[in-house]
Motif scaffolding. Structure first.
Motif, short mmCIF file in Angstrom:
data_model
loop_
_atom_site.label_atom_id
_atom_site.label_comp_id
_atom_site.label_asym_id
_atom_site.label_seq_id
_atom_site.Cartn_x
_atom_site.Cartn_y
_atom_site.Cartn_z
N UNK A 14 -7.92 8.86 4.59
CA UNK A 14 -8.71 8.03 3.66
C UNK A 14 -7.91 7.59 2.44
N UNK A 15 -6.73 8.18 2.22
CA UNK A 15 -5.97 7.83 1.01
C UNK A 15 -5.53 6.37 1.04
N UNK A 16 -4.81 5.99 2.08
CA UNK A 16 -4.27 4.62 2.11
C UNK A 16 -5.37 3.55 2.16
N UNK A 32 -9.62 18.98 10.20
CA UNK A 32 -10.58 17.92 9.85
C UNK A 32 -10.41 17.48 8.40
N UNK A 33 -10.31 18.47 7.51
CA UNK A 33 -10.18 18.14 6.09
C UNK A 33 -8.87 17.43 5.79
N UNK A 56 -11.56 28.03 11.01
CA UNK A 56 -10.89 27.39 9.86
C UNK A 56 -9.74 26.48 10.29
N UNK A 73 -18.23 27.62 4.09
CA UNK A 73 -16.99 28.32 3.74
C UNK A 73 -16.70 28.22 2.24
N UNK A 116 0.88 3.99 -2.85
CA UNK A 116 0.59 5.39 -2.51
C UNK A 116 1.72 6.30 -2.99
N UNK A 137 -17.96 23.50 6.48
CA UNK A 137 -17.04 23.46 5.34
C UNK A 137 -17.78 23.92 4.09
N UNK A 195 -20.27 18.53 10.52
CA UNK A 195 -18.92 19.01 10.19
C UNK A 195 -18.85 19.43 8.72
N UNK A 229 -8.41 3.76 1.08
CA UNK A 229 -9.11 3.75 -0.21
C UNK A 229 -8.28 3.03 -1.26
N UNK A 230 -6.99 3.35 -1.26
CA UNK A 230 -6.11 2.73 -2.24
C UNK A 230 -6.07 1.21 -2.04
N UNK A 272 -11.42 23.27 10.82
CA UNK A 272 -11.84 22.72 9.53
C UNK A 272 -10.64 22.21 8.73
N UNK A 321 -14.22 10.12 0.80
CA UNK A 321 -13.61 10.69 -0.42
C UNK A 321 -14.68 11.36 -1.29
N UNK A 381 -8.93 14.04 7.47
CA UNK A 381 -9.91 13.20 6.77
C UNK A 381 -9.36 12.72 5.44
N UNK A 382 -8.78 13.65 4.68
CA UNK A 382 -8.23 13.28 3.36
C UNK A 382 -7.05 12.33 3.52
N UNK A 429 -17.01 14.05 6.54
CA UNK A 429 -15.93 14.75 5.85
C UNK A 429 -14.79 13.80 5.46
N UNK A 430 -14.70 12.66 6.15
CA UNK A 430 -13.60 11.75 5.85
C UNK A 430 -13.89 10.89 4.63
N UNK A 489 -15.49 14.80 -0.02
CA UNK A 489 -14.43 15.77 -0.33
C UNK A 489 -14.52 16.18 -1.80
N UNK A 494 0.84 -1.21 0.00
CA UNK A 494 0.00 0.00 0.00
C UNK A 494 0.87 1.25 0.00
#
Lengths: 408, 221
Positions: free
Chosen positions: B109-111, B101-102, B95, A250, A155, A247, A243, B113-114, B98, A212, B105-106, A209-210, A215, A151
């Motif tokens: 979730x990358x690993x 969190x963003x 912010x 904004x 990545x 966002x 949450x 998801x991959x 936020x 994909x 969160x991102x 928010x987590x 986002x 992985x």
């Protein structure tokens, strides 16, 4: 009469002899007939590649125990935690289990702290026997989970592609993106709303928010809100997640500022409804029939409410564009919406709409990674096929690299 | 009010609310609006109480006040910063939360998801095109065709999602085949899910015709 008395006397002496023999046999029998033996081969090892909270314990049956049929009822695993003076039962195993060797993962332990174990054999008659305590063992925390190396490599390759293309895009390299009908329709939908003087309803999905998809949806929201700001119409964004809500607020505000119309931004148009799935669906349906938006955009992660939303939207005559990566919900959007953005297209949407070099570079990087995946699949299929044809396994090593191993 | 009377009342309320929601099938009406607003209000109220007892009390109060684990204050402070939006002058502070969190969160979730969406799928697709079923020639042919379709369909679907290549010529045909495979999959998924939804509808109708009807009878008896 005398004969009867003599017979009784003889019988009494015979019964007495039997009792004497029975008592004597109890003393003469070997100890193993009424005592139990301790379990054998107790081992305690740290579980490899974990967060240091698990010890793996194993032990074998006591000698002579045959699936609990020889008077042994159960085995009790006793644990002495750090700071405790006595051993306490951590787990009990019925001796009748069809196991040659008992194994147990003791979880929830403290990393680096030493634990001691021993096994108590419990017989049917209440006799017990205990093994000697094992040496103190501590669970160790590993910093790198090597089973996830594949992985990490994937990545790293993916990030390298994306960063490379972003760099190229910033230097002005032209980036070709094929036409995506569903995304072209977003312009059309916003234009229609402007002509009709109606708002656009944007639902960013109901996930957190987590996710994909959420986002990706917020990225698209920025582009859509910018267009709406330029056309000077309204956008309604009902939110389910508390949450995602700020966002989204904004993102829309930023888009209106970027478009040069900050005064047209209405914070009440981006609002939180409720966290409950179907109450949210009911509220959005109500908004659709009362506000009568010219276009409904359902982009993000959706669950069972997808068809409810899409059907209501269709009934009010709005142009509908939906996009999600939830495979089970896509069929509903395909049937009830005018355009559907399918799975991966959702991730490409913000780059496609905005045409910003950074986002385009990201999209191109993803594409190259997909091509690499295609190549790996073709290679793997070829090796697997050859392996079956020639009855060998030349593909094993390759498969090993790709295989995602289970583990903590 | 005893338990039986209470359950009768709640069954009656449930039936009325169900009918109120169903009334939307005709058109928007005050009864539906009432049910909608009650559902939204009750769910938000429940959410607040639920969060208080399942999040705030065990994760913040107990850990900080009772156990003295002050590191739990960090997420708590981040959460509190979100309220700075109510003060326009200090709204920018929210912010920070936020962004955290963003970003988290991102990043998080990358690993996964991959792993789940790419590597697992690649692993599942890497099957032999030839599948031998010992002693069964037709079985061999059938299984081989299935395998070829599986691999070919997956590759075609992947080609459909390539955005850098124009869908023309051979690529176009392959992408078209991929699209057909996707639609076939959607059709199967649609039928499967509709069946599940119909069972939900049956459940509601059973509730109305049995439980609710019985509760009405109990009310008048």
């Amino acid at each position: 009469m005398g004969e009867i008395v003599a017979t009784l006397t003889a019988r009494r002496s015979f019964v007495g002899s039997l009792c004497f023999l029975a008592v004597l046999s109890l003393f003469l029998l070997p100890a193993s007939a009424w005592a139990v033996e301790p379990a054998l081969d107790l081992t305690v090892k740290d579980k490899p590649l974990d967060a240091g909270e698990v010890l793996k314990i194993a032990f074998s049956r006591a000698s002579g125990d045959s699936l609990g049929r020889t008077g042994i009822v159960r085995y009790e695993l006793l644990r002495q935690a750090p700071g405790e003076a006595v051993f306490k039962v951590a787990r009990s195993f019925a001796a009748s289990q069809r196991l040659g060797r008992f194994t147990y993962d003791d979880t929830g332990l403290k990393p680096g702290k030493h634990y001691q174990y021993k096994v108590r054999t419990v017989g049917a008659d209440g006799f017990t026997a205990e093994t000697a305590p094992c040496p103190p063992t501590a669970p160790r925390r590993q910093w790198f989970f090597t089973n996830k190396l594949n992985t990490l490599v994937a990545t790293a390759i993916f990030c390298a592609f994306v960063l490379g293309f972003i760099h190229a895009a910033r230097r002005g390299r032209p980036m070709f993106i094929r036409r995506i009908a569903g995304l072209d329709a977003i312009d059309e939908a916003v234009g229609r709303c402007t002509e009709m003087g109606k708002p656009t309803l944007y639902v960013p999905g109901i996930s957190t928010i987590s996710d994909v998809a959420t986002i990706a949806s917020l990225n698209i929201l920025g582009q859509v809100a910018k267009k709406i700001a330029q056309y000077q119409t309204r956008i309604l964004v009902p939110n389910r997640d508390p949450i995602v809500f700020p966002v989204a607020q904004d993102v829309v505000k930023e888009a209106f500022i970027e478009a040069g119309y900050p005064h047209n931004y209405r914070s009440d148009d981006v609002y939180f409804v409720t966290n409950d799935q179907f109450a949210y669906a009911a509220a959005v349906c109500g908004t659709m029939v009362r506000e009568k938006p010219g276009a409904n955009l359902f982009l993000g992660m959706f669950y069972a409410e997808s068809l409810v939303l899409a059907e209501t939207g269709a009934s009010v005559g709005a142009i509908q564009i939906a996009g999600t990566d939830a495979i089970s919900q896509l069929p509903f959007f395909v049937t009830a919406c005018d355009y559907t953005i399918i799975g991966e297209e959702l991730y490409a949407a913000s780059a496609y709409i905005g045409r910003e070099p950074t986002l385009l570079g990201t999209l191109k990087g993803q594409d190259l990674f997909k091509m690499v995946c295609l190549g790996v699949i073709c290679l793997g299929v070829l090796l697997m096929t050859l392996g079956v044809i020639f009855r060998g396994k030349p593909y094993d090593d390759i498969l090993q690299l790709i295989t995602v191993r289970s583990g903590s | 009010m005893d338990a039986t009377a209470g359950s009768v009342v709640w069954t009656l309320v449930g039936g009325v609310v169900t009918l109120a929601i169903f009334s939307f099938l005709y058109k928007d009406n005050p009864l539906y609006k009432l049910a909608e607003h009650v559902a939204v209000g009750v769910s938000v109220g429940f959410l607040m109480v639920n969060y208080y007892y399942t999040v705030f009390m065990p994760k913040v109060w107990d850990n900080v006040v009772h156990k003295g684990q002050f590191d739990y204050l960090i997420p708590h402070i981040l959460g509190l910063l979100l309220y700075s939006r109510f003060v326009p002058k200090w709204g920018w502070v929210s912010r920070l939360s936020l962004a955290f969190l963003l970003g988290a969160g991102s990043g998080m979730s990358i690993a996964p998801s991959l792993e789940s969406r790419v590597l697992k799928q690649i692993e599942g697709t890497m099957a032999s095109l030839v599948v031998w079923v010992p002693g069964d020639a037709w079985g061999t042919i059938l299984q081989t065709l299935v395998s070829v379709f599986l691999v070919g369909g997956t590759i075609a679907c992947l080609v459909f999602f390539l955005f850098s290549v124009e869908h023309k010529g051979k690529v176009g045909k392959l992408a078209y085949f991929g699209r057909l495979c996707i639609m076939a999959g959607f059709g199967a998924s649609f039928g499967y899910t509709v069946m599940a939804r119909v069972s939900l509808l049956i459940g509601r109708i059973q509730f109305l015709t049995q439980d609710w009807w019985k509760a009405i009878g109990q009310l008048f008896s």
